[in-house]
Design an enzyme around this catalytic site. Structure first.
Site, short mmCIF file in Angstrom:
data_model
loop_
_atom_site.label_atom_id
_atom_site.label_comp_id
_atom_site.label_asym_id
_atom_site.label_seq_id
_atom_site.Cartn_x
_atom_site.Cartn_y
_atom_site.Cartn_z
N GLU A 257 33.60 -36.27 71.18
CA GLU A 257 32.31 -36.94 71.20
C GLU A 257 32.46 -38.35 70.62
OE1 GLU A 257 27.76 -35.77 69.93
OE2 GLU A 257 29.38 -34.42 69.43
N SER B 46 24.48 -38.98 62.43
CA SER B 46 23.78 -40.21 62.05
C SER B 46 24.72 -41.11 61.25
CB SER B 46 22.55 -39.88 61.20
OG SER B 46 22.97 -39.49 59.90
C1 LIG Z 1 17.75 -39.68 71.92
C2 LIG Z 1 18.44 -38.52 71.29
C3 LIG Z 1 19.24 -37.70 72.07
C4 LIG Z 1 19.85 -36.58 71.53
N1 LIG Z 1 20.57 -35.74 72.34
C5 LIG Z 1 21.02 -34.56 71.86
C6 LIG Z 1 21.60 -33.57 72.72
O1 LIG Z 1 21.75 -33.78 73.93
N2 LIG Z 1 21.98 -32.39 72.20
C7 LIG Z 1 21.85 -32.12 70.87
O2 LIG Z 1 22.24 -31.03 70.45
N3 LIG Z 1 21.30 -33.02 70.01
C8 LIG Z 1 20.88 -34.22 70.48
N4 LIG Z 1 20.28 -35.14 69.62
C9 LIG Z 1 20.02 -34.75 68.23
C10 LIG Z 1 20.79 -35.55 67.21
O3 LIG Z 1 22.09 -35.11 67.15
C11 LIG Z 1 20.03 -35.38 65.87
O4 LIG Z 1 18.87 -36.16 65.97
C12 LIG Z 1 20.85 -35.83 64.70
O5 LIG Z 1 21.85 -34.90 64.43
C13 LIG Z 1 20.00 -36.03 63.44
O6 LIG Z 1 19.26 -34.88 63.16
P1 LIG Z 1 17.69 -34.95 62.89
O7 LIG Z 1 17.09 -35.74 63.95
O8 LIG Z 1 17.21 -33.58 62.67
O9 LIG Z 1 17.57 -35.78 61.53
P2 LIG Z 1 17.77 -35.21 60.06
O10 LIG Z 1 19.05 -34.50 59.97
O11 LIG Z 1 16.55 -34.53 59.61
O12 LIG Z 1 17.95 -36.57 59.27
C14 LIG Z 1 16.86 -37.36 58.78
C15 LIG Z 1 17.45 -38.49 57.97
O13 LIG Z 1 18.15 -37.97 56.85
C16 LIG Z 1 19.47 -38.44 56.84
N5 LIG Z 1 20.33 -37.44 56.24
C17 LIG Z 1 20.44 -36.13 56.57
N6 LIG Z 1 21.34 -35.52 55.80
C18 LIG Z 1 21.82 -36.46 54.96
C19 LIG Z 1 22.79 -36.45 53.91
N7 LIG Z 1 23.44 -35.34 53.59
N8 LIG Z 1 23.04 -37.60 53.26
C20 LIG Z 1 22.38 -38.74 53.58
N9 LIG Z 1 21.45 -38.81 54.55
C21 LIG Z 1 21.18 -37.68 55.23
C22 LIG Z 1 19.79 -38.73 58.27
O14 LIG Z 1 20.86 -39.63 58.41
C23 LIG Z 1 18.48 -39.31 58.75
O15 LIG Z 1 18.40 -40.65 58.37
C24 LIG Z 1 19.68 -36.29 70.15
C25 LIG Z 1 18.90 -37.13 69.36
C26 LIG Z 1 18.28 -38.24 69.90
C27 LIG Z 1 17.44 -39.11 69.02
#
Ligand SMILES: Cc1cc2nc3c(=O)[nH]c(=O)nc-3n(C[C@H](O)[C@H](O)[C@H](O)COP(=O)(O)OP(=O)(O)OC[C@H]3O[C@@H](n4cnc5c(N)ncnc54)[C@H](O)[C@@H]3O)c2cc1C
Lengths: 364, 398
Positions: free
Chosen positions: B244, B383
């Site tokens: 990836e 992220s």
């Molecule tokens: C347009 C788009 C397409 C996507 N496509 C896919 C797909 O095809 N398949 C799939 O499975 N997923 C997909 N995703 C999901 C993507 O992988 C997740 O959005 C990502 O892993 C972040 O998870 P979350 O959105 O739940 O944010 P959260 O994990 O809730 O994070 C929220 C915030 O907290 C921060 N954070 C979390 N943990 C920590 C830590 N330990 N230390 C510091 N900061 C932290 C994050 O960086 C972020 O700023 C997609 C997302 C988007 C936006």
């Protein structure tokens, strides 16, 4: 007081779902809500008593627009403010009264492609009989379609680049010489590109001496947009803080991660800077025209642009994927914050102005 | 360090350029260049063109229909394709599932699924994230319970990119709750037409409908669709992550976007001159250009290390962070460049078949939407905060 009234009204009548429905709908605003806001006399706060209002100071404008920003309100207050302030300078009191009362939606048709200053105006007005006709195109005029009246800036003498020779005109948008192409803005509300093809126009104020009135309008607009941005930032801050407290990952609230705590602290700090910029601008607004006053307004708009972008981007990032969704109010605030930088000159424009104004002040 | 191509690499680059000149449809390149929306047919068209040339699966060995390219050849191809404004290859089947099947799949699975990925029979999507499991992926809850020769799947995935077009989804599912959360995860291939699956679109802030929620209610999945061993899913997921994150820097795509930005900045005007001559804008442009040139070399350094046999590890986190910041900065300048005309939002103008006069400059329509949409770059694929966590641990040892 008036801010509280407005806040209550927004909470009751224009919650985010209603706002979005109107903002992205056919009209780009909610005419019923606008009528109610007129009944409440909200726009009166934007004008001094001699112009038919009950406020009109820098802080009156700032407080009201901060509230509009908090509510993400798309009703056509900016046009009222800007056109109204210009008409107050030219002394057109009848028209002004209708605007202050909210009876007329007026659009301030000023922006042109590539033109950031009064001197850049290239749209022309020429004498025809005992009236005038306007030729040219104004772009991205907020509520240009909904407006029942247009206040148009146009050149009656001289060349683009000269501050003199610019005048103000009232134009009836239903005239066949006016073509309005309306569209939804990415941050909600509607704007229009407006073409004038020998459109009949009524001169207001002195011929070729419109610059002062136009600047009165844009100065008020700069203060208003800076304050609106501040209001939106406050809501974004609260929404993000709330999310950091509630969103759980790795078994804890994400607000427990120090990396995110410091990002949030930075946001708080920068938003307070933006607030101070608005306070500086609001205080300067009531002073007589001077480069110090203009600099304070430029500084506020520059600050709103720079910090607005930062707050929008950081808030979306700290929310993760959910921050990018249409469903979440946050994303609409983020869009508005970034797009404020596309109105009345962006952060670079105002930074350059700030520098140039400083140079002028030193030279004099 | 030598930044130039060897003679063979230079020849290969020419071959790729020639292919792109001959085969990349102008219509698709224009869409990519100007940021208009690609439809399903557009993406399938480009896949088919690449597949015909045998250049679709750049990570696969030749025996399975891949290119067998080494890391440098792959880089050259990706760079040239991006510079020519080719649509990106959809990663889900080609770059994600393919390598997983090649490494963990049975022979039967490889023979069945790999050709169907190449010829486009199956459109794949990635079912990892859940509402409660984003960054904390191992916290996923969607369960698969064995019932005879089937698994019965219940739960929900979210953010599933282009699931609305998908025939198949590869999922991480929970098969065991007893021990460490990472140890109870399995990798399952699920037919999107199975009874009990419901796809609901999620609208993004720019109006784009690229992601979805996928709900599973008593979905029956044949056990032969398990990849690897039961409860081996986390190992597979970690292996997949290395794929990836290849080409994660997106150097070519950023260079192409920068060229487009400069073209616009030459025609847009500000303060009586071309925007590109505005000192403040020029400074912004120069900064991002320098950043990008630096990153291009950082990227080559990582590639050289990988070509020398090292596996890209935490370095890919550096590339992900820098690459996404640079790309986002370019989209930021792009929307700025259009001034007031970045605000109009005419969604039809982003789609095929819109023939009306543009509002403002021809290319303004997708600028702001593209800027907002690309906020995703620093959120998905791990992220940027998570990537910094990896750097902190794996490189800095803190
Ligand atoms: C347009 C788009 C397409 C996507 N496509 C896919 C797909 O095809 N398949 C799939 O499975 N997923 C997909 N995703 C999901 C993507 O992988 C997740 O959005 C990502 O892993 C972040 O998870 P979350 O959105 O739940 O944010 P959260 O994990 O809730 O994070 C929220 C915030 O907290 C921060 N954070 C979390 N943990 C920590 C830590 N330990 N230390 C510091 N900061 C932290 C994050 O960086 C972020 O700023 C997609 C997302 C988007 C936006």
């Amino acid at each position: 007081m008036i801010a509280e009234t407005l806040r209550r009204f927004v909470a009751d009548e224009l919650p985010i779902d209603a706002r979005n429905k109107a903002a992205y709908g056919e009209r780009g605003h909610d005419p019923a809500a606008w009528a109610r806001l007129a009944e409440l006399g909200i726009a009166g706060a934007l004008f001094p008593e001699d112009a038919g209002g009950f406020g009109g100071h820098g802080f009156d404008i700032a407080v009201l627009f901060e509230e509009l920003g908090r509510g993400l309100v798309v009703e056509p207050f900016l046009g009222s403010l800007m056109a109204g302030r210009a008409l107050a300078v030219t002394g057109d009191h009848d028209r002004l009264a209708a605007i202050v009362a909210g009876e007329t939606i007026v659009a301030f048709a000023h922006d042109e492609a590539g033109a950031d200053e009064v001197a850049d105006i290239a749209v022309r007005a020429d004498r025809a009989g005992d009236g005038w006709r306007i030729e040219g195109t104004k772009i991205v005029v907020p509520h240009g379609e909904a407006a029942g009246l247009l206040l148009v800036t146009a050149r009656t003498a001289g060349e683009a680049g000269e501050r003199d020779g610019v005048s103000l005109f009232l134009v009836d948008p239903s005239d066949p010489g006016v073509t309005r192409r309306g569209y939804t803005n990415i941050d909600g509300g509607r704007s229009a590109d407006i073409g004038f093809d020998a459109a009949p126009a009524t001169l207001v104020g002195g011929e070729g001496a419109g610059a002062a009135a136009i600047e009165a309008a844009t100065d008020a607009g700069l203060l208003a947009l800076s304050a609106e941005a501040l209001g939106a930032m406050e809501v974004v801050r609260d929404l993000t803080l709330d999310y950091l407290r509630t969103r759980q990952q790795f078994g804890v609230a994400i607000g427990k991660f120090q990396a995110l705590q410091h990002r949030m602290a930075d946001l708080l700090l920068e938003i307070e800077q933006a607030r101070s910029a608005v306070i500086n601008a609001a205080a300067a607004f009531d002073e007589p025209t001077s480069s110090a006053r203009s600099r304070a307004l430029a500084a506020a708009k520059y600050t709103a642009g720079r910090i607005g972008r930062m707050v929008a981007e950081e808030a979306v990032q700290l929310h993760g994927g959910i921050g990018m969704t249409w469903e979440l109010p946050l994303s609409h605030y983020a869009k508005r914050l970034v797009m404020i930088d596309h109105q009345l000159g962006d952060e670079d424009h105002h930074l350059a102005r700030y520098i140039a104004l400083g140079r002028d002040a030193q030279g004099s | 360090m030598n930044l130039n191509d060897t003679a063979e690499q230079a020849a290969f680059r020419l071959e790729v350029q020639q292919f792109l000149r001959d085969k990349l449809p102008r219509r698709l390149a224009d869409k990519v260049r100007t940021g208009r929306r690609l439809g399903k047919a557009d993406m399938e068209e480009w896949h088919a063109i690449l597949n015909e040339r045998g250049w679709l699966a750049t990570h696969w060995p030749r025996e399975w229909g891949g290119t067998g390219w080494d890391v440098v050849e792959r880089h050259i191809f990706e760079e040239e394709a991006a510079l020519a404004y080719a649509p990106r290859i959809l990663p889900f089947g080609i770059n994600m599932l393919g390598p997983v099947l090649l490494k963990f799949g049975t022979d039967a699975q490889k023979r069945h699924w790999l050709p169907r990925i190449l010829d486009g029979t199956d459109w794949w999507c990635q079912g990892y994230s859940e509402p409660g499991a984003g960054s904390d992926l191992a916290g996923l809850k969607t369960s698969a319970v064995r019932d005879g020769d089937h698994y019965v799947v219940n739960g929900q995935k979210t953010w599933t990119t282009l699931a609305q077009y998908a025939d198949m989804i590869f999922c991480l599912v929970r098969t065991d709750n007893s021990g460490k959360k990472q140890d109870g995860i399995s990798f399952l291939l699920i037919d999107m037409r199975s009874p009990g699956i419901e796809v609901r679109p999620i609208r993004l802030l720019d109006g784009e409908a690229e992601v979805n929620e996928v709900f599973f209610t008593d979905v029956r999945v044949p056990v032969e669709n398990l990849v690897g061993e039961e409860n081996q899913g986390w190992t597979i997921a970690k292996y997949l992550l290395t794929y990836e994150r290849t080409n994660i820097a997106g150097v070519g795509a950023s260079q192409a976007a920068l060229e487009q930005l400069k073209a616009v900045a030459r025609t847009q005007r500000r303060g009586g001159r071309a925007l590109i001559d505005d000192p403040l804008f020029a400074a912004r442009l120069a900064r991002v250009e320098i950043d990008l040139a630096n990153m291009a070399t950082t990227n080559l350094r990582v590639i050289a290390a990988a070509a020398g046999g090292g596996a890209p590890g935490a370095e890919s986190s550096m590339l992900k962070i820098k690459g996404t910041i640079i790309r986002q900065e370019i989209t930021d300048l792009y929307r700025r460049a259009f001034g007031a005309h970045a605000r109009p939002f005419v969604e039809e103008a982003l789609e095929d078949g819109w023939n009306e006069e543009p509002i403002g400059p021809d290319e303004a329509a997708p600028a702001a939407a593209g800027y907002f949409n690309n906020r995703k770059l620093s959120i998905f694929g791990g992220s940027n905060e998570i990537q910094k966590g990896i750097i902190t641990k794996a490189i800095l040892g803190l």
